[in-house]
Write a protein that holds these residues in place. Sequence first.
Motif, PDB file in Angstrom:
ATOM      1  N   THR A  14      -4.862   6.129  -1.435  1.00 28.10           N
ATOM      2  CA  THR A  14      -4.060   4.976  -1.048  1.00 28.10           C
ATOM      3  C   THR A  14      -4.412   3.799  -1.947  1.00 28.10           C
ATOM      4  O   THR A  14      -5.580   3.397  -2.025  1.00 28.10           O
ATOM      5  CB  THR A  14      -4.307   4.612   0.418  1.00 28.10           C
ATOM      6  OG1 THR A  14      -3.984   5.746   1.240  1.00 28.10           O
ATOM      7  CG2 THR A  14      -3.441   3.438   0.833  1.00 28.10           C
ATOM      8  N   LEU A  20       0.440   5.859  -0.428  1.00 33.27           N
ATOM      9  CA  LEU A  20      -0.369   7.053  -0.660  1.00 33.27           C
ATOM     10  C   LEU A  20       0.126   7.694  -1.957  1.00 33.27           C
ATOM     11  O   LEU A  20       1.316   8.009  -2.090  1.00 33.27           O
ATOM     12  CB  LEU A  20      -0.229   8.001   0.523  1.00 33.27           C
ATOM     13  CG  LEU A  20      -1.184   9.189   0.669  1.00 33.27           C
ATOM     14  CD1 LEU A  20      -0.800  10.354  -0.212  1.00 33.27           C
ATOM     15  CD2 LEU A  20      -2.641   8.792   0.400  1.00 33.27           C
ATOM     16  N   LYS A  57       0.831  -1.192   0.000  1.00 32.82           N
ATOM     17  CA  LYS A  57       0.000   0.000   0.000  1.00 32.82           C
ATOM     18  C   LYS A  57       0.874   1.254   0.000  1.00 32.82           C
ATOM     19  O   LYS A  57       1.944   1.283   0.618  1.00 32.82           O
ATOM     20  CB  LYS A  57      -0.891   0.028   1.245  1.00 32.82           C
ATOM     21  CG  LYS A  57      -2.074  -0.918   1.214  1.00 32.82           C
ATOM     22  CD  LYS A  57      -2.950  -0.698   2.436  1.00 32.82           C
ATOM     23  CE  LYS A  57      -4.179  -1.589   2.388  1.00 32.82           C
ATOM     24  NZ  LYS A  57      -5.055  -1.365   3.569  1.00 32.82           N
ATOM     25  N   LEU A  67      -2.347   4.308   6.535  1.00 34.23           N
ATOM     26  CA  LEU A  67      -2.265   4.762   5.150  1.00 34.23           C
ATOM     27  C   LEU A  67      -3.654   4.936   4.540  1.00 34.23           C
ATOM     28  O   LEU A  67      -3.883   5.848   3.730  1.00 34.23           O
ATOM     29  CB  LEU A  67      -1.449   3.781   4.312  1.00 34.23           C
ATOM     30  CG  LEU A  67       0.064   3.781   4.541  1.00 34.23           C
ATOM     31  CD1 LEU A  67       0.720   2.692   3.708  1.00 34.23           C
ATOM     32  CD2 LEU A  67       0.676   5.147   4.208  1.00 34.23           C
ATOM     33  N   ASP A  68      -4.581   4.083   4.919  1.00 35.52           N
ATOM     34  CA  ASP A  68      -5.947   4.206   4.391  1.00 35.52           C
ATOM     35  C   ASP A  68      -6.608   5.498   4.837  1.00 35.52           C
ATOM     36  O   ASP A  68      -7.463   6.044   4.132  1.00 35.52           O
ATOM     37  CB  ASP A  68      -6.796   3.014   4.849  1.00 35.52           C
ATOM     38  CG  ASP A  68      -6.409   1.712   4.148  1.00 35.52           C
ATOM     39  OD1 ASP A  68      -5.903   1.786   3.008  1.00 35.52           O
ATOM     40  OD2 ASP A  68      -6.596   0.641   4.745  1.00 35.52           O
TER      41      ASP A  68
END
Length: 391
Positions: free
Chosen positions: A14, A4, A2, A367-368
Motif C-alpha cells: 500500500t 494497494l 492510498k 488498505l494498510d
Amino acid sequence: MKALTWQAPRSVRTIDVPDPEILEPTDAIVRITSTAICGSDLHLLDVLGPFLHKGDVLGHEPMGVVVETGSAVSKISIGDRVVIPFVIACGECYQCRRGFTTQCERTRTPGQDTGASLYGYTELYGSVPGGQAEYLRVRLADANAMRITTDLPDERYLFLSDILPTAWQGVQYANVPEGGSLAVLGLGPVGQLVSRVGRHLGYDVIAVDPVPERRAMAERHGVATLDLGDRLRDEILDRTDGRGPHGVVDAVGMEAHGNLVAAFSQHAAGMLPDAMAKKLMKTVGADRLAAMMTAFDIVQRGGTVSISGVYGGVGDPLPMLNLFDKQISIHMGQCNVQRWIPQLWPLVEDPADPLGVTDLVTHHGSLDEAPELYLTFRDKEDGCVKVVLHP
C-alpha cells in the motif's frame, strides 16, 4: 491517495499514488467505501506477474460514492452510491448487445487479442488502475456504474461487481435440468455462491473442498459437502443414481491442488525476465488441471462442465477421447456481469437474503492491512473465505 499496488512477484504494498482524474467526458470518479479481494487477485501474486508493472493498482470488486462526473455522464450524479462491475463495457457494440460484455469491441486492448478491459488486471486487459484504492476512475460510467437507491449496507451490493454474477453465470452455463443435480468443485467465495445459487434454483447440490471451515459455511446453507479423497468419485456417483451430476462447476481454476510439475512451471515462469516469461506463458504455459479433470471424470454422460475458475495456460492437455466418448459439453468464460444484473438485483435486495450474501465475508481490513490479508486469503488461514477492505 492510498492504493494497494503490485511491486514484484509475491509482493504487494500500500503506497501513495496520484488521485485519478476525469480524462474523458464519459468518466466518473468514485470514492471507494468497500472493495474486496478476489481469488483472481491471487493469480497476480505468482502466475501473472510478467504482465504487471511495479506500481500497478490492483482490485476489481469495488463500490462507493460518486464525487465527480464528466460532462457526458447523465445516469449517475454526485453523491450517488454505486457498485462497479469488473468488466468495462460500452453496452452498445455488437457483442454487448448480445450479452457478451466481456467481449466488448470498444474496450478491447489493442495488440493483446483479449476481451474487454478489466479493472486492476494486468496489461493483458488494459493495465487499468483498479479499485483497491481510496478513489477510482470509472470509465464509460453510464454503462458501468450501477446506482443504488436504498440504504442497505454495502455487503448487500458489493458482490454484484464480480463474484455473484460469476456464480450465477457458472450455474446457468452448467445447463442443469429442472430438479437436477449440480456438483461444485471448490468452496472459495465463488464456489460458495455457486452452491447457494444452485440451491435457490432447486437443484440437488454437492460441493467439494478440502478445507473444513469452507465446507461448514456451505452446510449452513443446506449444501451437502465432501472432502477430497480417494473415494470422491464413488461417493458422488452414489449420490447421483450411479450416473454422476447433470452439471459440474469448476470454481477452482489454475491453482488447484495437485500437479507439482505445473505448479513449478507457473512459479518458474514468474521468475523469468518479463519478455521471456510472456512468450512462454502465451505459447507453452500450463495449468494445474486437477479440478478440471475431476469435473470431466464425475459429470454424467451427456452432461455439462461449466468452468468459472480462471485458467491461463495455452498448452493444457485435455482428455479428448473421454470428452468425445461421454459427449460432454464445456461452457466457460469470463463473467458477463452486466448481463446478469437484472436477475440478481432483486435477490440482493430481498430481506430474506436468499443467496446468503451477508454470510460470506470472514475478514475486514484497511488498505494498510491489505498485503497481510492477501497472504491470509491465499494460504486459507484463520478460516478466511472472503476479505473486504474499507479505504
